[in-house]
Design an enzyme around this catalytic site. Structure first.
Site, PDB file in Angstrom:
ATOM      1  N   GLY A  81       2.969  -8.249   8.297  1.00 26.97           N
ATOM      2  CA  GLY A  81       3.726  -7.917   9.326  1.00 26.97           C
ATOM      3  C   GLY A  81       4.170  -9.018  10.388  1.00 26.97           C
ATOM      4  O   GLY A  81       4.661  -8.454  11.429  1.00 26.97           O
TER       5      GLY A  81
ATOM      6  N   GLU B 109      -6.464  -4.311   7.331  1.00 28.60           N
ATOM      7  CA  GLU B 109      -6.387  -3.382   8.579  1.00 28.60           C
ATOM      8  C   GLU B 109      -7.711  -2.497   8.298  1.00 28.60           C
ATOM      9  O   GLU B 109      -8.173  -2.320   9.535  1.00 28.60           O
ATOM     10  CB  GLU B 109      -5.276  -2.500   8.680  1.00 28.60           C
ATOM     11  CG  GLU B 109      -4.083  -3.458   9.124  1.00 28.60           C
ATOM     12  CD  GLU B 109      -2.644  -3.150   8.557  1.00 28.60           C
ATOM     13  OE1 GLU B 109      -2.269  -1.914   8.310  1.00 28.60           O
ATOM     14  OE2 GLU B 109      -1.592  -3.897   8.468  1.00 28.60           O
TER      15      GLU B 109
ATOM     16  N   GLU C  26      -3.112 -10.305  -0.283  1.00 28.52           N
ATOM     17  CA  GLU C  26      -2.201 -10.011   0.849  1.00 28.52           C
ATOM     18  C   GLU C  26      -3.066 -11.038   2.133  1.00 28.52           C
ATOM     19  O   GLU C  26      -3.945 -10.651   2.545  1.00 28.52           O
ATOM     20  CB  GLU C  26      -2.346  -8.636   1.486  1.00 28.52           C
ATOM     21  CG  GLU C  26      -2.011  -7.462   0.748  1.00 28.52           C
ATOM     22  CD  GLU C  26      -1.261  -6.165   1.235  1.00 28.52           C
ATOM     23  OE1 GLU C  26      -0.219  -6.146   1.348  1.00 28.52           O
ATOM     24  OE2 GLU C  26      -2.046  -5.876   2.155  1.00 28.52           O
TER      25      GLU C  26
ATOM     26  N   ASN D 274       3.728   0.759   1.201  1.00 32.09           N
ATOM     27  CA  ASN D 274       2.488   0.997   2.400  1.00 32.09           C
ATOM     28  C   ASN D 274       3.099   1.485   3.433  1.00 32.09           C
ATOM     29  O   ASN D 274       3.378   0.706   4.227  1.00 32.09           O
ATOM     30  CB  ASN D 274       1.601   0.009   2.510  1.00 32.09           C
ATOM     31  CG  ASN D 274       0.520   0.235   3.287  1.00 32.09           C
ATOM     32  OD1 ASN D 274       0.348   1.262   3.621  1.00 32.09           O
ATOM     33  ND2 ASN D 274      -0.253  -0.822   3.478  1.00 32.09           N
ATOM     34  N   TRP D 275       3.403   2.814   3.616  1.00 30.43           N
ATOM     35  CA  TRP D 275       4.032   3.333   4.916  1.00 30.43           C
ATOM     36  C   TRP D 275       3.063   3.049   6.167  1.00 30.43           C
ATOM     37  O   TRP D 275       3.495   3.408   7.213  1.00 30.43           O
ATOM     38  CB  TRP D 275       4.441   4.612   4.693  1.00 30.43           C
ATOM     39  CG  TRP D 275       5.780   4.937   3.524  1.00 30.43           C
ATOM     40  CD1 TRP D 275       5.996   3.663   3.077  1.00 30.43           C
ATOM     41  CD2 TRP D 275       6.316   5.871   3.425  1.00 30.43           C
ATOM     42  NE1 TRP D 275       6.987   4.325   2.033  1.00 30.43           N
ATOM     43  CE2 TRP D 275       7.299   5.745   2.296  1.00 30.43           C
ATOM     44  CE3 TRP D 275       6.206   7.341   3.844  1.00 30.43           C
ATOM     45  CZ2 TRP D 275       8.314   6.457   1.991  1.00 30.43           C
ATOM     46  CZ3 TRP D 275       7.002   8.269   3.260  1.00 30.43           C
ATOM     47  CH2 TRP D 275       7.934   7.930   2.302  1.00 30.43           C
ATOM     48  N   LYS D 276       2.002   2.614   5.957  1.00 27.13           N
ATOM     49  CA  LYS D 276       0.948   2.701   6.929  1.00 27.13           C
ATOM     50  C   LYS D 276       0.892   4.111   8.097  1.00 27.13           C
ATOM     51  O   LYS D 276       1.173   5.194   7.426  1.00 27.13           O
ATOM     52  CB  LYS D 276       1.136   1.692   7.832  1.00 27.13           C
ATOM     53  CG  LYS D 276       1.238   0.169   6.969  1.00 27.13           C
ATOM     54  CD  LYS D 276       0.906  -1.145   7.764  1.00 27.13           C
ATOM     55  CE  LYS D 276       1.161  -2.094   6.590  1.00 27.13           C
ATOM     56  NZ  LYS D 276       0.786  -3.531   7.036  1.00 27.13           N
TER      57      LYS D 276
ATOM     58  N   HIS E 284      -7.686  -2.394   2.478  1.00 23.62           N
ATOM     59  CA  HIS E 284      -6.687  -3.050   3.214  1.00 23.62           C
ATOM     60  C   HIS E 284      -7.125  -3.706   4.482  1.00 23.62           C
ATOM     61  O   HIS E 284      -8.166  -3.452   5.042  1.00 23.62           O
ATOM     62  CB  HIS E 284      -5.280  -2.136   3.717  1.00 23.62           C
ATOM     63  CG  HIS E 284      -4.220  -2.583   4.171  1.00 23.62           C
ATOM     64  ND1 HIS E 284      -4.182  -3.323   5.616  1.00 23.62           N
ATOM     65  CD2 HIS E 284      -3.177  -3.103   3.639  1.00 23.62           C
ATOM     66  CE1 HIS E 284      -2.983  -3.927   5.606  1.00 23.62           C
ATOM     67  NE2 HIS E 284      -2.302  -3.641   4.334  1.00 23.62           N
TER      68      HIS E 284
ATOM     69  N   SER F 182       4.874  -9.364   4.261  1.00 25.90           N
ATOM     70  CA  SER F 182       6.294  -9.858   4.706  1.00 25.90           C
ATOM     71  C   SER F 182       7.169  -9.971   3.505  1.00 25.90           C
ATOM     72  O   SER F 182       8.083 -10.952   3.638  1.00 25.90           O
ATOM     73  CB  SER F 182       6.523 -11.120   5.737  1.00 25.90           C
ATOM     74  OG  SER F 182       5.671 -10.626   6.869  1.00 25.90           O
TER      75      SER F 182
ATOM     76  N   GLY G  70       5.027  -3.402   3.257  1.00 23.94           N
ATOM     77  CA  GLY G  70       4.542  -2.451   4.451  1.00 23.94           C
ATOM     78  C   GLY G  70       6.120  -2.533   5.119  1.00 23.94           C
ATOM     79  O   GLY G  70       6.660  -1.285   4.758  1.00 23.94           O
ATOM     80  N   GLY G  71       6.583  -3.070   6.189  1.00 25.84           N
ATOM     81  CA  GLY G  71       7.552  -2.920   6.825  1.00 25.84           C
ATOM     82  C   GLY G  71       8.917  -2.739   6.333  1.00 25.84           C
ATOM     83  O   GLY G  71       9.695  -1.477   6.544  1.00 25.84           O
TER      84      GLY G  71
HETATM   85  P1  PGA Z   1       4.034  -6.002   5.632  1.00 27.68           P
HETATM   86  O1  PGA Z   1       2.812  -5.315   5.057  1.00 27.68           O
HETATM   87  O2  PGA Z   1       5.035  -5.954   4.371  1.00 27.68           O
HETATM   88  O3  PGA Z   1       4.804  -5.326   6.702  1.00 27.68           O
HETATM   89  O4  PGA Z   1       3.604  -7.572   6.070  1.00 27.68           O
HETATM   90  C1  PGA Z   1       2.194  -5.226   3.720  1.00 27.68           C
HETATM   91  C2  PGA Z   1       0.833  -4.526   3.730  1.00 27.68           C
HETATM   92  O5  PGA Z   1       0.167  -4.741   4.918  1.00 27.68           O
HETATM   93  O6  PGA Z   1       0.736  -4.126   2.918  1.00 27.68           O
END
Ligand code: PGA
Length: 254
Positions: A174, A98, A168, A9-11, A96, A214, A235-236
């Site tokens: 993050g 967010e 999640e 997930n590159w956001k 998600h 994470s 994500g990251g």
């Molecule tokens: P993260 O994000 O791996 O940076 O914690 C995961 C996500 O929000 O899908």
């Protein structure tokens, strides 16, 4: 056996075509022919086409990070599922945390999107999970149940089997704080038991439940080794070839 699904997930990163294509090509060069796990890249809308082009001829699939549950019309700033399909998307991340927190998306709205995505032939990756306060208050299972019940409302058992669930925990996204493999497994097991009760055992056993929050190369093996963890939403660590590929290589499936 459920096949692991590892999705990046590159956001709101790598929205520029050249940066996105570079990252996608880098991942494809390392794991483009891997068939033991499903690998998915979810870039911002503006880089969907460059990423689809970059992974053409490989086994890597592409997903979007959101969509609006209508074919077209007066929905300024939104994206139609038909356009995602036209770009070459196979998956779409929905709900998600967010989106739930920053953009106030409700279970009802997410449910509409899940139903619409399935109807159009996109595979939804539906995100669920509790906040830190909810966990501290002992509400993890209630929150996760509420997200499952609301997000999957009205779906047949057959439809649910297509959906990928991403558990999640919001406090792990993050932050560098990962749920321990045991804690994550406990929630995944709770989700699967909920699916068994809401549908049936065969359906619950078929649904893939990813962990997100994470995930990194050094914790991937233990998380993905849990019996009810069927992949990762990353994500990251998906923004660099080495770390994303490291997770895939440490998944235990190759
Ligand atoms: P993260 O994000 O791996 O940076 O914690 C995961 C996500 O929000 O899908």
């Amino acid at each position: 056996m459920r096949k692991l699904i590892l999705a990046g997930n590159w956001k709101m990163n790598k929205g520029a075509a050249s940066a996105a294509a570079d990252l996608a090509r880098g991942v494809a060069a390392e794991v483009g022919s891997v068939s033991e796990v499903d690998v998915v890249l979810c870039p911002p809308f503006t880089s969907l086409r460059p990423v689809v082009d970059a992974v053409k001829g490989t086994r890597i699939a592409v997903g979007a990070q959101n969509m609006y549950p209508e074919d077209s019309g007066a929905f300024t700033g939104e994206i139609s599922p038909l356009d995602l399909l036209d770009c070459g998307c196979k998956y779409v991340i929905l709900g998600h945390s967010e989106r739930r927190t920053i953009f106030k998306e409700t279970n009802e709205f997410i449910n509409k999107k899940v139903i619409c995505a399935l109807a159009k032939g996109l595979i939804p990756i539906m995100c669920i999970g509790e906040t830190e306060q909810e966990r501290v208050d002992g509400k993890t299972e209630a929150v996760v149940e509420n997200h499952l019940k609301g997000g999957l409302a009205g779906l047949t058992a057959e439809q649910v089997q297509t959906v990928v669930i991403a558990y999640e925990p919001v406090w792990a996204i993050g932050t560098g704080k990962t749920a321990s493999p045991d804690d994550a497994q406990a929630v995944h097991k709770f989700c699967r038991d909920w699916l068994t009760a809401a549908y049936d055992q065969a359906t619950a056993q078929a649904v893939r439940i990813q962990y997100g929050g994470s995930m990194k190369p050094d914790n991937a093996h233990d998380l993905l080794g849990q019996p009810d963890i069927d992949g990762g939403l990353i994500g990251g660590a998906s923004l660099k070839v080495d770390s994303f590929v490291g997770i895939i290589r440490n998944s235990g499936a190759l």
